[in-house]
Design an enzyme around this catalytic site. Structure first.
Site, PDB file in Angstrom:
ATOM      1  N   ASP A  38       0.829  -1.201   0.000  1.00  0.00           N
ATOM      2  CA  ASP A  38       0.000   0.000   0.000  1.00  0.00           C
ATOM      3  C   ASP A  38       0.867   1.256   0.000  1.00  0.00           C
ATOM      4  O   ASP A  38       2.035   1.214   0.402  1.00  0.00           O
ATOM      5  CB  ASP A  38      -0.911   0.012   1.228  1.00  0.00           C
ATOM      6  CG  ASP A  38      -1.966  -1.078   1.177  1.00  0.00           C
ATOM      7  OD1 ASP A  38      -2.314  -1.511   0.071  1.00  0.00           O
ATOM      8  OD2 ASP A  38      -2.429  -1.496   2.260  1.00  0.00           O
ATOM      9  N   TYR A  66       8.124  -8.165   8.097  1.00  0.00           N
ATOM     10  CA  TYR A  66       7.691  -6.772   8.208  1.00  0.00           C
ATOM     11  C   TYR A  66       8.090  -6.204   9.559  1.00  0.00           C
ATOM     12  O   TYR A  66       8.228  -6.929  10.548  1.00  0.00           O
ATOM     13  CB  TYR A  66       6.165  -6.659   8.108  1.00  0.00           C
ATOM     14  CG  TYR A  66       5.552  -7.093   6.806  1.00  0.00           C
ATOM     15  CD1 TYR A  66       5.322  -6.177   5.782  1.00  0.00           C
ATOM     16  CD2 TYR A  66       5.167  -8.415   6.604  1.00  0.00           C
ATOM     17  CE1 TYR A  66       4.730  -6.569   4.593  1.00  0.00           C
ATOM     18  CE2 TYR A  66       4.586  -8.823   5.408  1.00  0.00           C
ATOM     19  CZ  TYR A  66       4.365  -7.892   4.410  1.00  0.00           C
ATOM     20  OH  TYR A  66       3.793  -8.293   3.231  1.00  0.00           O
ATOM     21  N   ASP A  80      -5.702   1.027   9.601  1.00  0.00           N
ATOM     22  CA  ASP A  80      -4.407   1.719   9.609  1.00  0.00           C
ATOM     23  C   ASP A  80      -4.629   3.211   9.817  1.00  0.00           C
ATOM     24  O   ASP A  80      -5.773   3.685   9.915  1.00  0.00           O
ATOM     25  CB  ASP A  80      -3.617   1.446   8.325  1.00  0.00           C
ATOM     26  CG  ASP A  80      -4.349   1.880   7.055  1.00  0.00           C
ATOM     27  OD1 ASP A  80      -5.018   2.919   7.063  1.00  0.00           O
ATOM     28  OD2 ASP A  80      -4.234   1.164   6.043  1.00  0.00           O
ATOM     29  N   ARG A 176      -2.325  -5.566   8.894  1.00  0.00           N
ATOM     30  CA  ARG A 176      -3.378  -4.734   9.492  1.00  0.00           C
ATOM     31  C   ARG A 176      -4.321  -5.582  10.337  1.00  0.00           C
ATOM     32  O   ARG A 176      -4.747  -5.191  11.423  1.00  0.00           O
ATOM     33  CB  ARG A 176      -4.178  -4.025   8.405  1.00  0.00           C
ATOM     34  CG  ARG A 176      -3.469  -2.890   7.705  1.00  0.00           C
ATOM     35  CD  ARG A 176      -4.336  -2.315   6.610  1.00  0.00           C
ATOM     36  NE  ARG A 176      -4.441  -3.232   5.477  1.00  0.00           N
ATOM     37  CZ  ARG A 176      -5.481  -3.288   4.636  1.00  0.00           C
ATOM     38  NH1 ARG A 176      -6.533  -2.522   4.838  1.00  0.00           N
ATOM     39  NH2 ARG A 176      -5.478  -4.112   3.613  1.00  0.00           N
TER      40      ARG A 176
END
Length: 285
Positions: A38, A66, A80, A176
């Site tokens: 994203d 991540y 988010d 998320r």
């Protein structure tokens, strides 16, 4: 040009933006990425160039690492920091409880996908339902959390709690959603406030090039052989190479589920897979 490129994507770019820039710079339309990031996320975006676009799905299957920032005490509709706030709460949770809950997610669990995602339900992407305020049952799937740890300090500030996690996950895991689920287990609203993909398979952020590197012709193209080190390599003779180039279904000639087939000059011919007791073409190059 045929090969694999690892890009360190900057914040603000979509994955499509990066593909368009690289297409223009390299003068080719044959480029595909191996997993969307994203605009609010940065880090490793692996691109397949030329004929190796056909191998994109194999690279997508790799595990990913991540670093995610988490805020406890706030929840948004997108899960988010770019979404609309839907819930807030003053929170004060002991550090040891937070550590225990985060550590408890190591392993496999059933994860509900975010409503703002490209997963399709009845032929439509979930974010299309969300943008039109249409309620739809969100699908869930099993995901694997191979490793998860809190890094840096846990910060208490203005009734909120902030910390970062480093996490290694299987294909299809939504960070998320993981952040949302950590909050749920703690009994508080939560959201992801930052995300960096530090590794995809064997591609690490420190070995990735920037968009500026691409524009300045300062980048390294990785071969498919190096990009798929765990895929068995088989060198075949000229007679077998002829059959494989023509997509012939063969008797199994290797033990693994899948193998990278090379001719006697070490050129990649195809990827074959053992399926239904035969060796069949998976991808032809």
């Amino acid at each position: 040009m045929d090969g694999i490129l690892a890009i360190n994507k900057d914040l603000g770019y979509t994955s499509r933006d990066v593909v368009n820039i690289v297409c223009k710079t390299l003068g080719t339309r044959k480029i595909g990425h191996t997993g969307t990031l994203d605009p609010m996320a940065s880090g490793v975006l692996v691109l397949c160039v030329g004929k190796y676009v056909k191998a994109s799905e194999l690279l997508m299957n790799h595990d990913k690492e991540y670093i995610a920032g988490i805020t406890l005490g706030v929840e948004t509709d997108t899960l988010d920091s770019e979404g609309t706030v839907v819930s807030t709460k003053v929170v004060d949770i002991d550090k040891n409880i937070i550590l225990d809950v985060v550590n408890s997610f190591k392993g496999s669990y059933l994860q509900e996908v975010p409503k703002y995602s490209a997963v399709k339900v009845n032929g439509r992407k979930l974010y299309e339902y969300a943008r039109n305020n249409i309620d739809v049952e969100l699908p869930s799937k099993m995901v694997d959390i191979y490793d998860i740890n809190i890094i840096d300090d846990i910060i208490y500030e203005n009734g909120k709690i902030h910390f970062k996690i480093k996490v290694c996950v299987s294909k299809g895991t939504y960070i998320r959603s993981l952040v949302r689920d950590i909050g749920k287990k703690l009994g508080v609203p939560s959201m992801m406030d930052s995300l960096v993909r530090t590794r995809l398979g064997n591609f690490k952020i420190e070995d990735s090039c920037s968009i500026e590197d691409i524009k300045n012709n300062n980048f390294k193209v990785v071969s498919l052989i190096d990009a798929l080190p765990n895929l068995k390599r088989i060198v075949v003779d000229e007679e077998m190479a002829f059959k494989i180039r023509n997509g012939v279904v063969l008797e199994p000639f290797f033990e693994d589920d899948m193998a990278l087939i090379l001719d006697n000059e070490k050129n990649i011919i195809a990827i074959y897979e053992n399926k239904d007791n035969k060796a069949r073409v998976y991808k032809m190059f």
